[in-house]
Design an enzyme around this catalytic site. Structure first.
Site, PDB file in Angstrom:
ATOM      1  N   TYR A 282       0.812  -1.216   0.000  1.00  0.00           N
ATOM      2  CA  TYR A 282       0.000   0.000   0.000  1.00  0.00           C
ATOM      3  C   TYR A 282       0.848   1.271   0.000  1.00  0.00           C
ATOM      4  O   TYR A 282       0.361   2.351  -0.301  1.00  0.00           O
ATOM      5  CB  TYR A 282      -0.948   0.023   1.207  1.00  0.00           C
ATOM      6  CG  TYR A 282      -2.040  -1.031   1.157  1.00  0.00           C
ATOM      7  CD1 TYR A 282      -2.108  -1.940   0.110  1.00  0.00           C
ATOM      8  CD2 TYR A 282      -2.986  -1.127   2.159  1.00  0.00           C
ATOM      9  CE1 TYR A 282      -3.085  -2.909   0.070  1.00  0.00           C
ATOM     10  CE2 TYR A 282      -3.982  -2.100   2.121  1.00  0.00           C
ATOM     11  CZ  TYR A 282      -4.018  -2.990   1.076  1.00  0.00           C
ATOM     12  OH  TYR A 282      -4.992  -3.960   1.040  1.00  0.00           O
TER      13      TYR A 282
ATOM     14  N   LYS B 284       4.053 -15.234   2.506  1.00  0.00           N
ATOM     15  CA  LYS B 284       4.002 -16.029   1.272  1.00  0.00           C
ATOM     16  C   LYS B 284       5.451 -16.314   0.885  1.00  0.00           C
ATOM     17  O   LYS B 284       5.910 -15.994  -0.229  1.00  0.00           O
ATOM     18  CB  LYS B 284       3.226 -15.215   0.209  1.00  0.00           C
ATOM     19  CG  LYS B 284       2.928 -15.943  -1.071  1.00  0.00           C
ATOM     20  CD  LYS B 284       1.898 -17.049  -0.931  1.00  0.00           C
ATOM     21  CE  LYS B 284       1.747 -17.789  -2.245  1.00  0.00           C
ATOM     22  NZ  LYS B 284       1.070 -19.090  -2.102  1.00  0.00           N
TER      23      LYS B 284
ATOM     24  N   ASP C 268      -2.308 -18.183   1.716  1.00  0.00           N
ATOM     25  CA  ASP C 268      -3.408 -18.895   1.044  1.00  0.00           C
ATOM     26  C   ASP C 268      -3.943 -20.011   1.928  1.00  0.00           C
ATOM     27  O   ASP C 268      -5.160 -20.169   2.097  1.00  0.00           O
ATOM     28  CB  ASP C 268      -2.966 -19.415  -0.341  1.00  0.00           C
ATOM     29  CG  ASP C 268      -1.553 -19.994  -0.355  1.00  0.00           C
ATOM     30  OD1 ASP C 268      -0.854 -19.888   0.674  1.00  0.00           O
ATOM     31  OD2 ASP C 268      -1.146 -20.556  -1.389  1.00  0.00           O
TER      32      ASP C 268
ATOM     33  N   ASP D 136      -5.202  -6.984   5.733  1.00  0.00           N
ATOM     34  CA  ASP D 136      -6.437  -6.341   5.283  1.00  0.00           C
ATOM     35  C   ASP D 136      -7.456  -7.418   4.891  1.00  0.00           C
ATOM     36  O   ASP D 136      -8.623  -7.391   5.290  1.00  0.00           O
ATOM     37  CB  ASP D 136      -6.091  -5.447   4.075  1.00  0.00           C
ATOM     38  CG  ASP D 136      -7.201  -4.467   3.760  1.00  0.00           C
ATOM     39  OD1 ASP D 136      -8.224  -4.472   4.475  1.00  0.00           O
ATOM     40  OD2 ASP D 136      -7.048  -3.696   2.794  1.00  0.00           O
TER      41      ASP D 136
ATOM     42  N   ASP E 166     -10.868  -9.023   7.351  1.00  0.00           N
ATOM     43  CA  ASP E 166     -12.253  -8.946   6.854  1.00  0.00           C
ATOM     44  C   ASP E 166     -12.864 -10.342   6.773  1.00  0.00           C
ATOM     45  O   ASP E 166     -14.015 -10.546   7.151  1.00  0.00           O
ATOM     46  CB  ASP E 166     -12.306  -8.289   5.466  1.00  0.00           C
ATOM     47  CG  ASP E 166     -12.631  -6.811   5.568  1.00  0.00           C
ATOM     48  OD1 ASP E 166     -12.268  -6.204   6.602  1.00  0.00           O
ATOM     49  OD2 ASP E 166     -13.242  -6.262   4.634  1.00  0.00           O
TER      50      ASP E 166
END
Ligand code: NAD
Length: 364
Positions: A141, A189, A221, A245, A249
């Site tokens: 970001y 990852k 994942d 993020d 959620d």
């Protein structure tokens, strides 16, 4: 205990839910002999209308002069056509970076009474209690270079972390693990990304400072699947900005309603507290908003900015008790076969306040 709290209620349901949180903090202060002072400033759409900018200089100055900032939410449909840097949400990103908090704490927990609201089976979520620690100021970001080149028809962003950025957020997560179940899951990852390899190596380095905390690593994942299959197995989950993020959620389904979830952003000049939900323009001004996420954010202020752990826990217990007694806001009563009483924002705030009062009196 003296505490200066800046309230930036913002747009939509922001003022409705922060009012209830502030009323409870006032009660805690009055009963405990603490001096909490509250001031208010504009942020988001209300600031665009009044001041021509989503984050007026006066709001930044007041925030930097306080001990904690309680934010409601920003955003409104009438601003959707503005360019990104002029929209209410820009005010949110600007205040986060002005305050400098890099560790975003987002709890995801199951309330037995609300299990019916979750798409996951009750036996999967019962007892789940996860604290996400998401790095908030680095990664994809913020990384440079970033560009959408319309001529060449390509676009790129950069996921970048320095070792020091990982060390500081990892230390926050390990310290929090010590106060909980002493178990930390770091998500990356590392099988594909170099930046994740740095992340993993650095987390292992920091882990040596906390030999009493058990550490495991998960690929993002796989983690997205484990969180839905076996959420009870996780305690503190540490991860970088983008992965955090998405995973936070996803994990809000454990609680069953966005309106329940609080958050805290620590590590900067002043800590920032806000419910996870947005400004919910569809229900704003109707007394339908669930104030519990904002109220629980108030509890986090007491825990992380005031050192009032007992009082923070009392607010959390009060929320649980009110739900046990069957009281609900509309978002928590969509499936309401038992015919639970559905309260307005104000009435739910008052119920929790009353319960906090009783618990505080009983704790003396
Ligand atoms: P939202 O969180 O505002 O609402 C999503 C859905 O959840 C809506 O149906 C809403 O009614 C419901 N909801 C949310 N909070 C609730 C509560 N406390 N009680 C009961 N129901 C609740 O997300 P959205 O609709 O995607 O976004 C609306 C606006 O909020 C947009 O402008 C968006 O950019 C902004 N937003 C702001 C923040 C923030 O300020 N931190 C976060 C997310 C979205």
């Amino acid at each position: 205990m003296k505490l200066k709290i800046l309230v930036t209620a913002g747009d939509g349901i922001g003022p409705e839910v922060t009012n209830e949180s502030v009323a409870i903090l006032r009660e805690v202060a009055a009963l405990g002999g603490h001096t909490f002072t509250f001031s208010e400033r504009r942020i988001g759409g209300v600031a665009i209308v009044a001041d021509g900018t989503p984050l007026p200089a006066d709001t930044i100055a007041a925030a930097l002069d306080s001990d904690a900032v309680l934010l409601g939410a920003v955003g409104g449909n009438e601003f959707n056509s503005l360019p990104p840097d002029k929209r209410p949400e820009a005010g949110l990103l600007q205040i986060r970076s002005a305050l400098g908090g890099f560790a975003n704490l987002r709890p995801a927990f199951a309330f037995k009474e609300l299990a019916v609201n979750s798409p996951l089976r009750p036996e999967v979520i019962d007892g789940a209690d996860i604290l996400f620690v998401r790095e908030l100021l680095g990664g994809l970001y913020f990384g440079q270079p970033r560009e959408w080149n319309r001529e060449t028809k390509e676009a790129w962003n950069t996921m970048r972390y320095t070792r020091d950025e990982v060390v500081r957020v990892a230390r926050v997560a390990f310290q929090l693990s010590r106060k909980r179940r002493k178990k930390l899951t770091s998500v990356d990852k590392a099988n594909v990304l170099e930046v994740s390899q740095l992340w993993r190596a650095t987390v292992n380095e920091v882990a040596a400072e906390f030999p009493d905390v058990a550490v495991e690593h998960q690929y993002v994942d796989a983690m997205s699947m484990h969180l839905m299959n076996r959420p009870r197995d996780f305690d503190v989950v540490l991860t970088e900005n983008l992965f955090g993020d998405i995973l936070t959620d996803e994990s809000s389904v454990i609680t069953g309603s966005l309106g329940m979830l609080p958050s805290a952003t620590l590590g900067g000049k002043v800590n920032l507290y806000e419910p996870v939900h947005g400004s919910a323009p569809d229900i704003a001004g109707k007394g339908l908003a669930n104030p519990l996420g904002a109220i629980l954010s108030g509890a986090l202020i007491l825990r992380h900015s005031a050192g009032l752990e007992a009082e923070a826990a009392i607010i959390e217990t009060a929320v649980r008790k009110v739900l046990e007694q069957g009281f609900r806001t509309a978002d928590l009563a969509r499936a309401n076969p038992q015919g639970f009483p559905v309260l307005s924002t104000k009435d739910m705030g008052a119920k929790v306040r009353e319960t906090v009062k009783q618990l505080l009196a009983a704790s003396r």
